[in-house]
Write a protein that holds these residues in place. Sequence first.
Motif, PDB file in Angstrom:
ATOM      1  N   THR A   1       0.936  -1.411   0.113  1.00 39.00           N
ATOM      2  CA  THR A   1       0.190   0.464   0.076  1.00 39.00           C
ATOM      3  C   THR A   1       0.959   0.811  -0.230  1.00 39.00           C
ATOM      4  OG1 THR A   1      -1.630  -1.517   1.211  1.00 39.00           O
ATOM      5  CG2 THR A   1      -1.555   1.523   1.609  1.00 39.00           C
ATOM      6  N   ALA A   2       2.216   1.133   0.641  1.00 39.78           N
ATOM      7  CA  ALA A   2       2.594   2.778   1.153  1.00 39.78           C
ATOM      8  C   ALA A   2       3.351   2.676  -0.163  1.00 39.78           C
ATOM      9  CB  ALA A   2       3.643   2.079   1.786  1.00 39.78           C
ATOM     10  N   SER A   3       3.558   1.759  -1.385  1.00 39.96           N
ATOM     11  CA  SER A   3       4.580   2.030  -2.429  1.00 39.96           C
ATOM     12  C   SER A   3       3.483   3.627  -3.130  1.00 39.96           C
ATOM     13  CB  SER A   3       4.738   1.191  -3.159  1.00 39.96           C
ATOM     14  OG  SER A   3       3.277   0.660  -3.803  1.00 39.96           O
ATOM     15  N   GLY A   4       2.547   3.449  -3.130  1.00 37.88           N
ATOM     16  CA  GLY A   4       1.357   3.947  -4.124  1.00 37.88           C
ATOM     17  C   GLY A   4       0.758   5.729  -3.372  1.00 37.88           C
ATOM     18  N   GLU A   5       1.726   5.639  -1.974  1.00 37.95           N
ATOM     19  CA  GLU A   5       0.631   6.628  -1.135  1.00 37.95           C
ATOM     20  C   GLU A   5       2.338   7.295  -0.221  1.00 37.95           C
ATOM     21  OE1 GLU A   5      -2.465   7.422  -0.475  1.00 37.95           O
ATOM     22  OE2 GLU A   5      -2.301   5.968  -1.571  1.00 37.95           O
ATOM     23  N   ALA A   6       1.954   8.787  -1.652  1.00 37.71           N
ATOM     24  CA  ALA A   6       2.905   9.761  -1.248  1.00 37.71           C
ATOM     25  C   ALA A   6       3.262   9.887   0.385  1.00 37.71           C
ATOM     26  CB  ALA A   6       3.207  11.261  -1.992  1.00 37.71           C
ATOM     27  N   GLY A   7       3.553  10.164   1.302  1.00 38.23           N
ATOM     28  CA  GLY A   7       3.741  10.544   2.937  1.00 38.23           C
ATOM     29  C   GLY A   7       3.514   9.488   3.262  1.00 38.23           C
ATOM     30  N   VAL A   8       3.228   8.739   3.011  1.00 36.95           N
ATOM     31  CA  VAL A   8       2.957   6.986   4.314  1.00 36.95           C
ATOM     32  C   VAL A   8       4.908   6.251   4.335  1.00 36.95           C
ATOM     33  CG1 VAL A   8       1.556   5.214   4.572  1.00 36.95           C
ATOM     34  CG2 VAL A   8       0.455   7.609   3.767  1.00 36.95           C
ATOM     35  N   SER A   9       5.023   6.380   3.162  1.00 33.14           N
ATOM     36  CA  SER A   9       6.285   5.380   2.672  1.00 33.14           C
ATOM     37  C   SER A   9       7.406   5.642   4.644  1.00 33.14           C
ATOM     38  CB  SER A   9       7.308   5.464   1.994  1.00 33.14           C
ATOM     39  OG  SER A   9       7.864   7.274   1.623  1.00 33.14           O
ATOM     40  N   ALA A  10       8.007   7.086   4.934  1.00 29.98           N
ATOM     41  CA  ALA A  10       8.482   7.039   5.897  1.00 29.98           C
ATOM     42  C   ALA A  10       7.815   6.256   6.833  1.00 29.98           C
ATOM     43  CB  ALA A  10       9.155   8.723   6.196  1.00 29.98           C
ATOM     44  N   LEU A  11       6.377   6.898   7.336  1.00 27.32           N
ATOM     45  CA  LEU A  11       6.466   5.954   8.496  1.00 27.32           C
ATOM     46  C   LEU A  11       6.150   4.650   8.565  1.00 27.32           C
ATOM     47  CD1 LEU A  11       2.847   8.359   9.395  1.00 27.32           C
ATOM     48  CD2 LEU A  11       5.129   8.181  10.903  1.00 27.32           C
ATOM     49  N   VAL A  12       5.533   3.945   7.579  1.00 25.16           N
ATOM     50  CA  VAL A  12       6.205   2.899   7.255  1.00 25.16           C
ATOM     51  C   VAL A  12       7.398   2.240   7.451  1.00 25.16           C
ATOM     52  CG1 VAL A  12       5.668   1.036   5.411  1.00 25.16           C
ATOM     53  CG2 VAL A  12       3.889   2.296   5.622  1.00 25.16           C
ATOM     54  N   GLU A  13       8.266   2.348   6.740  1.00 24.47           N
ATOM     55  CA  GLU A  13       9.918   2.091   7.169  1.00 24.47           C
ATOM     56  C   GLU A  13      10.212   2.256   8.415  1.00 24.47           C
ATOM     57  OE1 GLU A  13      11.643   0.561   4.725  1.00 24.47           O
ATOM     58  OE2 GLU A  13      10.676   0.494   3.228  1.00 24.47           O
ATOM     59  N   ALA A  14       9.898   3.237   9.370  1.00 25.00           N
ATOM     60  CA  ALA A  14       9.761   3.370  10.546  1.00 25.00           C
ATOM     61  C   ALA A  14       9.235   2.162  11.156  1.00 25.00           C
ATOM     62  CB  ALA A  14       8.976   5.119  11.507  1.00 25.00           C
ATOM     63  N   ALA A  15       7.983   1.614  11.169  1.00 26.36           N
ATOM     64  CA  ALA A  15       7.013   0.424  11.600  1.00 26.36           C
ATOM     65  C   ALA A  15       8.063  -0.245  11.848  1.00 26.36           C
ATOM     66  CB  ALA A  15       5.747   1.238  11.451  1.00 26.36           C
ATOM     67  N   LEU A  16       8.603  -0.829  10.762  1.00 25.27           N
ATOM     68  CA  LEU A  16       8.426  -1.601  10.282  1.00 25.27           C
ATOM     69  C   LEU A  16      10.131  -2.597  10.307  1.00 25.27           C
ATOM     70  CD1 LEU A  16       7.669  -2.487   6.180  1.00 25.27           C
ATOM     71  CD2 LEU A  16       6.755  -3.571   7.876  1.00 25.27           C
ATOM     72  N   GLY A  17      10.383  -0.855  10.677  1.00 27.03           N
ATOM     73  CA  GLY A  17      11.971  -1.401  11.180  1.00 27.03           C
ATOM     74  C   GLY A  17      12.060  -1.529  12.370  1.00 27.03           C
ATOM     75  N   ALA A  18      11.008  -1.560  13.320  1.00 28.31           N
ATOM     76  CA  ALA A  18      10.508  -1.089  14.774  1.00 28.31           C
ATOM     77  C   ALA A  18       9.815  -2.357  15.129  1.00 28.31           C
ATOM     78  CB  ALA A  18       8.999  -0.243  15.323  1.00 28.31           C
ATOM     79  N   ARG A  19       9.313  -3.649  14.076  1.00 25.96           N
ATOM     80  CA  ARG A  19       9.161  -4.189  13.922  1.00 25.96           C
ATOM     81  C   ARG A  19       9.926  -5.725  14.341  1.00 25.96           C
ATOM     82  NH1 ARG A  19       8.732  -8.604  10.497  1.00 25.96           N
ATOM     83  NH2 ARG A  19       6.726 -10.533  10.757  1.00 25.96           N
ATOM     84  N   GLU A  20      11.003  -5.169  13.051  1.00 26.34           N
ATOM     85  CA  GLU A  20      12.501  -6.544  13.253  1.00 26.34           C
ATOM     86  C   GLU A  20      13.053  -6.308  14.398  1.00 26.34           C
ATOM     87  OE1 GLU A  20      13.004  -8.452  10.661  1.00 26.34           O
ATOM     88  OE2 GLU A  20      11.238  -7.312   9.495  1.00 26.34           O
ATOM     89  N   GLU A  21      13.257  -5.257  14.955  1.00 25.31           N
ATOM     90  CA  GLU A  21      13.717  -5.046  15.744  1.00 25.31           C
ATOM     91  C   GLU A  21      13.152  -5.893  17.382  1.00 25.31           C
ATOM     92  OE1 GLU A  21      16.302  -1.698  19.330  1.00 25.31           O
ATOM     93  OE2 GLU A  21      15.494  -1.101  17.078  1.00 25.31           O
ATOM     94  N   LEU A  22      12.171  -5.638  17.378  1.00 21.87           N
ATOM     95  CA  LEU A  22      11.170  -6.154  18.592  1.00 21.87           C
ATOM     96  C   LEU A  22      10.961  -7.423  18.371  1.00 21.87           C
ATOM     97  CD1 LEU A  22       8.494  -3.707  18.757  1.00 21.87           C
ATOM     98  CD2 LEU A  22      10.189  -3.572  20.436  1.00 21.87           C
ATOM     99  N   LEU A  23      10.678  -8.365  17.789  1.00 23.04           N
ATOM    100  CA  LEU A  23      11.393  -9.765  16.708  1.00 23.04           C
ATOM    101  C   LEU A  23      12.356 -10.179  17.756  1.00 23.04           C
ATOM    102  CD1 LEU A  23       8.816 -10.314  13.951  1.00 23.04           C
ATOM    103  CD2 LEU A  23       7.836 -10.305  16.122  1.00 23.04           C
ATOM    104  N   GLY A  24      13.439  -9.508  17.329  1.00 24.32           N
ATOM    105  CA  GLY A  24      14.426 -10.435  17.714  1.00 24.32           C
ATOM    106  C   GLY A  24      14.543 -10.625  19.099  1.00 24.32           C
ATOM    107  N   ALA A  25      14.236  -9.838  19.888  1.00 24.09           N
ATOM    108  CA  ALA A  25      14.460 -10.736  21.264  1.00 24.09           C
ATOM    109  C   ALA A  25      12.822 -10.263  22.140  1.00 24.09           C
ATOM    110  CB  ALA A  25      16.120 -10.345  21.809  1.00 24.09           C
ATOM    111  N   PRO A  26      11.632 -11.354  21.971  1.00 20.87           N
ATOM    112  CA  PRO A  26      10.625 -11.018  22.311  1.00 20.87           C
ATOM    113  C   PRO A  26      11.224 -11.743  24.141  1.00 20.87           C
ATOM    114  CG  PRO A  26      10.269 -12.694  20.803  1.00 20.87           C
ATOM    115  CD  PRO A  26      11.700 -12.155  21.104  1.00 20.87           C
ATOM    116  N   PRO A  27      10.684 -10.888  25.196  1.00 14.95           N
ATOM    117  CA  PRO A  27      11.296 -10.739  26.603  1.00 14.95           C
ATOM    118  C   PRO A  27       9.900 -11.777  27.006  1.00 14.95           C
ATOM    119  CG  PRO A  27       9.641  -8.773  26.292  1.00 14.95           C
ATOM    120  CD  PRO A  27       9.815  -9.409  24.744  1.00 14.95           C
TER     121      PRO A  27
END
Length: 299
Positions: free
Chosen positions: A162-188
Motif C-alpha cells: 500500500t505504501a508504495s503508491g502513497e506519498a507521505g506514508v512510506s517514511a512512517l511505514v519504514e519506521a514501523a517495519l524497522g521497529a517490528r524487526e527489532e522487537l521480534l529479535g528478542a521477545p521477553p
Amino acid sequence: MAFEPPQRLVRALGETAPDGDDWLEKLPEAARQAVALRELTVERVQMPGGRSSLVVLVRRADGTPAVLKLAPPRFRPESERAALAHWGGLGAVQLLEPLVTEGVLVLERLHPEMSVRSLPEAKALLEAAGTLRRLWVEPPAEYAFETVAERTGRQAEAMRATASGEAGVSALVEAALGAREELLGAPPERRLLHGTFRQSKVLAGERMPWLAVGPDPVVGECAFDLARLVRDRVEDLIASPSGAAITRRRVKRLAESLDVDQERLRGWTLFRAVESGVRAVRVGRPKDAELLLEFAGWL
C-alpha cells in the motif's frame, strides 16, 4: 425470525473481502440451524453489533440469558473458542457449551450497552489494563495459536504494497517495519494475548465487574497486546493541543502499571498504529487513516 446482518457488519466484511464471499448469503440459514440445534429462544440481533460477527441475544432451554455468535472463518472463530476455553472465564467472557459447531459460539450474556469506554478516561484505562493483565497466561500446549511474528509478517507485506503508491506514508511505514524487526529479535516473554484489545472490548458483567470479549488471540509478548490500548480515543487525542504529550505519558503510565518495557510498548504502538492507518487507506477510509497516521507520527 429474520437474521438480517447489521449494516456495520456488512460494511466491515466488504472491507476484508472486497470481492465478496458467500458467508453472508448463508448466514440466515446458519443462524436458524444454530438456534434450532441448541433449542434457543431468540430475543433480538444485537445492534449495531460488531465488525466481524453476527451477535444474537438468546435464552437457553433452561432460561439462562446467553449470546449466540456466528463468525466467518477468516476471523478465526475456532481460535477464539480455544482461547476462551483456556481462560475459563477469568478476565474474559465464558463459553457456555461444549458443543463445537464451526463458526458458532454460545457465550455468557454481558451488558453490551456498558463498556469500559463509557467511564472517565483515567478510570477506563485503569479498569481495562487490570482486565488485560488477567488474560496474559501461558498458552495451552494443545492448540497452535498464530504468533505475533506470523500475524505482523502478513501485515507488513500489505503495508509495503500500500505504501508504495502513497506519498507521505512510506517514511512512517519504514519506521514501523524497522521497529517490528527489532522487537521480534528478542521477545521477553511468550503469552496468550487477546490480540485486539481496546476499551470497547471490555463489557460489564455479573460474575465480575468487567470482562473482555471478542479476542483474536495470538501468542507473543505482552507489549504487543497493550499497544492497541495506548491509542484508545484517538480522535480525542488528535483534537487536544497537548495530544502528543498525553500520548507519551500514557505509554509511560501503562508500561509501568503492567510491568512492560516502555520502549517496547512504544515500538509496538507505532507498528500497530501505522498498520491500522495504512489499512484504512487501502479500504477507503481516509479520515481514519489521517487520524491514525498523525498519531503514529507522535511516537
